[in-house]
Design an enzyme around this catalytic site. Sequence first.
Site, PDB file in Angstrom:
ATOM      1  N   HIS A   1       0.825  -1.216   0.000  1.00  0.00           N
ATOM      2  CA  HIS A   1       0.000   0.000   0.000  1.00  0.00           C
ATOM      3  C   HIS A   1       0.855   1.259   0.000  1.00  0.00           C
ATOM      4  O   HIS A   1       2.092   1.203   0.122  1.00  0.00           O
ATOM      5  CB  HIS A   1      -0.948  -0.007   1.218  1.00  0.00           C
ATOM      6  CG  HIS A   1      -0.247  -0.038   2.546  1.00  0.00           C
ATOM      7  ND1 HIS A   1       0.337   1.073   3.121  1.00  0.00           N
ATOM      8  CD2 HIS A   1      -0.059  -1.063   3.428  1.00  0.00           C
ATOM      9  CE1 HIS A   1       0.845   0.760   4.294  1.00  0.00           C
ATOM     10  NE2 HIS A   1       0.634  -0.547   4.506  1.00  0.00           N
TER      11      HIS A   1
ATOM     12  N   CYS B   1       3.113  -5.124   6.677  1.00  0.00           N
ATOM     13  CA  CYS B   1       2.711  -4.661   5.341  1.00  0.00           C
ATOM     14  C   CYS B   1       3.899  -4.039   4.617  1.00  0.00           C
ATOM     15  O   CYS B   1       4.889  -3.633   5.231  1.00  0.00           O
ATOM     16  CB  CYS B   1       1.579  -3.644   5.449  1.00  0.00           C
ATOM     17  SG  CYS B   1      -0.012  -4.379   5.910  1.00  0.00           S
TER      18      CYS B   1
END
Length: 236
Positions: A182, A198
Amino acid sequence: MFNLDTFKTYSRAVAFGAVAISAIAFAGPAKAAPVQLFPFFQPLPPMAAPQQPYQPYQATPYQAAPSEDQDSVEMPARFRRQTVSYATREAPGTIIIDTPNTYLYYVLGNGQAIRYGIGVGRDGFTWSGIQSVTKKAEWPDWTPPPEMIARQPYLPRHMAGGPGNPLGARAMYLGGTIYRIHGTNAPETIGKHVSSGCIRLTNDDVTDLYSRVSVGTKVVVLPMTERRAELGSATR
């Protein structure tokens, strides 16, 4: 000798004269203005409502649509998006996460790849394996998983997508895991081990990668091993 008739005539004359004098005194000339008994004052106009102090016109601040290019931090040259030589057996279109060196490679084929600088999991939160992109989202909402809330109870339970959202401009969800590739609202963290697992890119870079990736794209996450010399050398 006193004459009664003469006296009566005289009295009537005196009385008539007094009445006449009184009439003249009160009547006065026909065209004379009436005498004003009190000084004359001009009535004041009604009081106007007090005026507000003058303030120059100020337009309502313009709320621009969220921009996809909000990365004002100057990236070190090695973390800037660039095409590099990269030898791999993976097919073109594959994403390879080089965790120890904080790079993401998008394989082009013919020994080349696009290299992006990334932020990865901090100590104890790195992982490795093979996943695939199962979902894509623009300006995604963020709902921290229960595991993260248990560690950080102060986190919001939900945050709408936008420039202040930690997921940034784009997100690509990996398999059935809690992990994503992301964007970020903290571009200064690129090249660091800071996340809960992440993979983060600048908003500009994640938007570029997002445009190349489709649902089903293979993602290879390399294990956290001793840092190696850079595998790729820039070609342009």
